[in-house]
Design a protein around this motif. Structure first.
Motif, PDB file in Angstrom:
ATOM      1  N   ALA A 348       0.856  -1.190   0.000  1.00 21.80           N
ATOM      2  CA  ALA A 348       0.000   0.000   0.000  1.00 21.80           C
ATOM      3  C   ALA A 348       0.890   1.236   0.000  1.00 21.80           C
ATOM      4  O   ALA A 348       1.877   1.291   0.733  1.00 21.80           O
ATOM      5  N   CYS A 349       0.534   2.214  -0.820  1.00 21.37           N
ATOM      6  CA  CYS A 349       1.358   3.416  -0.968  1.00 21.37           C
ATOM      7  C   CYS A 349       0.505   4.673  -0.811  1.00 21.37           C
ATOM      8  O   CYS A 349      -0.635   4.721  -1.255  1.00 21.37           O
ATOM      9  N   THR A 350       1.097   5.686  -0.179  1.00 20.26           N
ATOM     10  CA  THR A 350       0.486   7.001  -0.066  1.00 20.26           C
ATOM     11  C   THR A 350       1.473   8.016  -0.618  1.00 20.26           C
ATOM     12  O   THR A 350       2.616   8.096  -0.160  1.00 20.26           O
ATOM     13  N   TYR A 351       1.023   8.795  -1.614  1.00 24.63           N
ATOM     14  CA  TYR A 351       1.935   9.640  -2.382  1.00 24.63           C
ATOM     15  C   TYR A 351       1.940  11.088  -1.895  1.00 24.63           C
ATOM     16  O   TYR A 351       1.946  12.024  -2.686  1.00 24.63           O
ATOM     17  N   ALA A 352       1.913  11.241  -0.583  1.00 26.06           N
ATOM     18  CA  ALA A 352       1.975  12.575   0.007  1.00 26.06           C
ATOM     19  C   ALA A 352       3.436  12.997   0.136  1.00 26.06           C
ATOM     20  O   ALA A 352       4.346  12.333  -0.368  1.00 26.06           O
ATOM     21  N   ARG A 353       3.649  14.100   0.805  1.00 25.47           N
ATOM     22  CA  ARG A 353       5.009  14.492   1.184  1.00 25.47           C
ATOM     23  C   ARG A 353       5.050  14.555   2.697  1.00 25.47           C
ATOM     24  O   ARG A 353       4.457  15.447   3.271  1.00 25.47           O
ATOM     25  N   PRO A 354       5.675  13.572   3.392  1.00 30.50           N
ATOM     26  CA  PRO A 354       6.505  12.506   2.834  1.00 30.50           C
ATOM     27  C   PRO A 354       5.676  11.340   2.279  1.00 30.50           C
ATOM     28  O   PRO A 354       4.533  11.128   2.693  1.00 30.50           O
ATOM     29  N   GLN A 355       6.295  10.592   1.351  1.00 28.16           N
ATOM     30  CA  GLN A 355       5.656   9.396   0.839  1.00 28.16           C
ATOM     31  C   GLN A 355       5.663   8.304   1.916  1.00 28.16           C
ATOM     32  O   GLN A 355       6.547   8.257   2.778  1.00 28.16           O
ATOM     33  N   VAL A 356       4.670   7.415   1.819  1.00 25.09           N
ATOM     34  CA  VAL A 356       4.542   6.303   2.763  1.00 25.09           C
ATOM     35  C   VAL A 356       4.277   5.029   1.978  1.00 25.09           C
ATOM     36  O   VAL A 356       3.515   5.035   1.001  1.00 25.09           O
ATOM     37  N   ALA A 357       4.895   3.934   2.390  1.00 27.42           N
ATOM     38  CA  ALA A 357       4.635   2.635   1.766  1.00 27.42           C
ATOM     39  C   ALA A 357       4.774   1.548   2.819  1.00 27.42           C
ATOM     40  O   ALA A 357       5.650   1.630   3.685  1.00 27.42           O
ATOM     41  N   HIS A 358       3.901   0.545   2.729  1.00 30.82           N
ATOM     42  CA  HIS A 358       4.040  -0.559   3.679  1.00 30.82           C
ATOM     43  C   HIS A 358       3.608  -1.873   3.044  1.00 30.82           C
ATOM     44  O   HIS A 358       2.905  -1.900   2.043  1.00 30.82           O
ATOM     45  N   LEU A 359       4.040  -2.939   3.695  1.00 27.40           N
ATOM     46  CA  LEU A 359       3.744  -4.300   3.250  1.00 27.40           C
ATOM     47  C   LEU A 359       3.666  -5.178   4.485  1.00 27.40           C
ATOM     48  O   LEU A 359       4.526  -5.101   5.368  1.00 27.40           O
ATOM     49  N   GLY A 360       2.632  -5.995   4.592  1.00 29.67           N
ATOM     50  CA  GLY A 360       2.554  -6.953   5.683  1.00 29.67           C
ATOM     51  C   GLY A 360       2.095  -6.358   6.992  1.00 29.67           C
ATOM     52  O   GLY A 360       1.369  -5.356   7.041  1.00 29.67           O
ATOM     53  N   LEU A 361       2.531  -6.961   8.089  1.00 30.48           N
ATOM     54  CA  LEU A 361       2.067  -6.615   9.428  1.00 30.48           C
ATOM     55  C   LEU A 361       2.799  -5.402   9.994  1.00 30.48           C
ATOM     56  O   LEU A 361       3.987  -5.209   9.744  1.00 30.48           O
ATOM     57  N   THR A 362       2.072  -4.594  10.761  1.00 27.49           N
ATOM     58  CA  THR A 362       2.725  -3.558  11.556  1.00 27.49           C
ATOM     59  C   THR A 362       3.441  -4.245  12.723  1.00 27.49           C
ATOM     60  O   THR A 362       3.196  -5.426  13.024  1.00 27.49           O
ATOM     61  N   GLU A 363       4.303  -3.498  13.406  1.00 32.04           N
ATOM     62  CA  GLU A 363       4.977  -4.081  14.560  1.00 32.04           C
ATOM     63  C   GLU A 363       3.955  -4.506  15.617  1.00 32.04           C
ATOM     64  O   GLU A 363       4.070  -5.587  16.215  1.00 32.04           O
ATOM     65  N   GLU A 364       2.947  -3.685  15.831  1.00 32.92           N
ATOM     66  CA  GLU A 364       1.910  -3.990  16.812  1.00 32.92           C
ATOM     67  C   GLU A 364       1.179  -5.273  16.439  1.00 32.92           C
ATOM     68  O   GLU A 364       0.927  -6.138  17.291  1.00 32.92           O
ATOM     69  N   GLN A 365       0.824  -5.423  15.177  1.00 30.04           N
ATOM     70  CA  GLN A 365       0.131  -6.631  14.726  1.00 30.04           C
ATOM     71  C   GLN A 365       1.026  -7.857  14.849  1.00 30.04           C
ATOM     72  O   GLN A 365       0.571  -8.943  15.231  1.00 30.04           O
ATOM     73  N   ALA A 366       2.295  -7.696  14.522  1.00 36.24           N
ATOM     74  CA  ALA A 366       3.229  -8.818  14.608  1.00 36.24           C
ATOM     75  C   ALA A 366       3.406  -9.275  16.052  1.00 36.24           C
ATOM     76  O   ALA A 366       3.461 -10.479  16.337  1.00 36.24           O
ATOM     77  N   ARG A 367       3.490  -8.318  16.976  1.00 36.45           N
ATOM     78  CA  ARG A 367       3.652  -8.681  18.384  1.00 36.45           C
ATOM     79  C   ARG A 367       2.406  -9.397  18.903  1.00 36.45           C
ATOM     80  O   ARG A 367       2.495 -10.280  19.775  1.00 36.45           O
ATOM     81  N   ALA A 368       1.253  -9.052  18.368  1.00 30.83           N
ATOM     82  CA  ALA A 368       0.007  -9.682  18.800  1.00 30.83           C
ATOM     83  C   ALA A 368      -0.044 -11.164  18.415  1.00 30.83           C
ATOM     84  O   ALA A 368      -0.841 -11.924  18.984  1.00 30.83           O
ATOM     85  N   THR A 369       0.781 -11.591  17.477  1.00 27.41           N
ATOM     86  CA  THR A 369       0.822 -13.002  17.087  1.00 27.41           C
ATOM     87  C   THR A 369       1.573 -13.854  18.099  1.00 27.41           C
ATOM     88  O   THR A 369       1.526 -15.084  18.035  1.00 27.41           O
ATOM     89  N   GLY A 370       2.296 -13.208  19.017  1.00 23.30           N
ATOM     90  CA  GLY A 370       3.056 -13.944  20.026  1.00 23.30           C
ATOM     91  C   GLY A 370       4.430 -14.392  19.571  1.00 23.30           C
ATOM     92  O   GLY A 370       5.152 -15.058  20.323  1.00 23.30           O
ATOM     93  N   ARG A 371       4.818 -14.047  18.365  1.00 22.43           N
ATOM     94  CA  ARG A 371       6.144 -14.449  17.874  1.00 22.43           C
ATOM     95  C   ARG A 371       7.246 -13.598  18.511  1.00 22.43           C
ATOM     96  O   ARG A 371       7.023 -12.467  18.909  1.00 22.43           O
TER      97      ARG A 371
END
Length: 465
Positions: A348-371
């Motif tokens: 997912a991309c946002t073309y503002a200034r600054p630009q933003v792009a991400h893929l997969g889980l956020t850190e918060e979501q990843a921690r919620a998996t217990g890994r």
């Protein structure tokens, strides 16, 4: 006797026209039904024209910051109509290009409004007449439209949707943007760079709620630095549109009320699927929360009917629609080794200034998996290329499974990150581990070196920070 097709696609956006072309390539007799312009919302009113407008905003930012590079520009003027004209010309050119591609691949284009009319049958209304067509497979690619919110009714004059924001009669002196997803953030950034006083309002506790919290906070700070007023955890309780201005009443996070008067208001509070007047209920196509319910192969609950792209739900992104169009057609055509889409791997991309792009889980979501996690971060303040182009702000953040090395998420904010996120997408697709990515040789000096450094940081081996 009605015309018979192997595949009939309803809608010619980035999902529909791609699905039609792929079907034709596989030897299926294919037609596309389109009620408006080829290319759908994305090409005509979304992805493409907004990027053309944002390019103009980037030019405005560059012109305002010439002196550090030794330049001075006097007497520069701006004409909003000229930027709008440029944006519309880009869309027109690409729409014509899609017409060429469909013709080249032997896809028939039917102009009109389609409605399911029974098993394998579709009615198309045009110029007061109805024509019935038959198809073995019908693919719904009808897209989505701006979502309305209670108490805020766009009137096309003072209260806008993105349609009016792309074709303003003039540059407004002030603008209040409701919603801080990609659409709201892009328009807030765009209009601020062009000189408009901008207020951004988000009902959730933070702006850009789909992004990693560190990224969202970075954007908030930069927007504030740019003079954009940001209200988080604030809801719109009323909009009063007058002849010359709009007064918006907000309920702030502390429960207090505030009235803000601006020249225009832009409603950018998400989208809803175009599911109305398609005959879905009669055909047995189930709808959930405003979107068509599908399985992993884009099949609906009605035999022979499929749905792709925005009408089939999140993530509502053009590239997701195109990918679904291909896999849907290949599966129904019997192509071997087709794989369902893993929506967690859609960038997912946002073309503002600054630009933003991400893929997969956020850190918060990843921690919620217990890994157990390894999290790496590298700031562009330590990137030679970023500093050389005057863009030393932002960072790359990577989230890995500490035990397996799996890349769980990547989050980028800064210069041209929307052009780099696919590197992490390739890594996920090839199941590259932390150690695999650490061994990749990145060219120097490039912005993408920050990606490598973030991986090294996750291993505790960063070399430049």
């Amino acid at each position: 006797m009605s015309e018979k097709y192997d595949v009939l696609v309803v809608g010619s956006g980035p999902g529909g026209y791609v699905a039609a072309i792929r079907a034709a390539q596989l030897g299926l007799r294919t037609a596309v039904v389109e009620r408006d312009r080829l290319g759908g919302i994305c090409l005509n009113w979304g992805c493409i024209p907004t990027k053309a407008m944002l390019h103009g905003a980037d030019v405005a930012h560059t012109l305002a910051n010439l002196e550090p590079l030794g330049f001075r520009a006097a007497g520069v003027t701006f004409d909003m109509a000229g930027l709008v004209k440029f944006s519309r010309s880009v869309s027109e050119r690409l729409s014509n290009g899609i017409g060429y591609l469909l013709k080249k691949n032997g896809v028939e284009v039917i102009t009109g409004t389609a409605r399911l009319a029974g098993r394998g049958e579709i009615d198309v209304a045009a110029d007061g007449a109805r024509t019935r067509y038959r198809a073995d497979h019908t693919i719904l690619a009808t897209g989505a439209r701006p979502r309305s919110i209670p108490g805020v009714a766009p009137d096309g004059e003072r209260v806008w949707t993105y349609f009016q924001a792309l074709t303003p009669p003039s540059l407004p002196e002030s603008l209040l943007v409701v919603g801080s997803g990609a659409i709201g953030v892009e328009f807030a950034s765009l209009y601020r760079d062009l000189g408009t006083a901008v207020t951004l309002v988000e009902a959730m506790p933070r702006i850009m709620p789909a992004e990693d919290a560190t990224v969202a906070e970075h954007v908030r700070k930069r927007f504030t630095d740019r003079g954009i007023t940001v209200h988080q955890g604030a809801s719109v309780s009323g909009v009063d549109a007058g002849i010359d201005a709009v007064t918006t009443t907000l309920t702030l996070s502390d429960g207090s009320a505030e009235k803000i008067t601006t020249e225009r208001v832009l409603v950018a509070a998400g989208i809803q699927g175009n599911v109305e007047d398609l005959g879905l209920e009669e055909a047995g196509v189930e709808v959930e929360r405003g979107f068509v319910r599908t399985d992993e192969w884009c099949r609906t609950t009605a035999f022979g009917v499929y749905a792709i792209g925005d009408v089939a739900g999140a993530p509502c992104l053009a590239h997701k629609a195109s990918h679904e169009g291909v896999l849907c057609v290949e599966k129904l055509a019997g192509v071997e080794h087709v794989r369902p889409l893993d929506r967690r791997r859609v960038p997912a991309c946002t073309y503002a200034r600054p630009q933003v792009a991400h893929l997969g889980l956020t850190e918060e979501q990843a921690r919620a998996t217990g890994r157990r996690l390894r999290v790496g971060r590298f700031d562009y303040t330590a990137s030679g290329k970023a500093l050389a182009i005057g863009e030393g702000d932002g960072f790359v953040k990577t989230v890995f499974d500490a035990d397996t090395g799996e890349l769980l998420g990547a989050h980028m904010v800064g210069p041209e990150v929307t052009e780099q996120i696919q590197g992490f997408g390739i890594a996920q697709s090839l199941e590259a581990t932390t150690e695999d990515l650490a061994e990749v040789v990145f060219a120097h000096p490039t912005l993408s070196e920050a990606m490598h450094e973030s991986v090294l940081a996750a291993l505790g081996r960063s070399l430049n920070s």
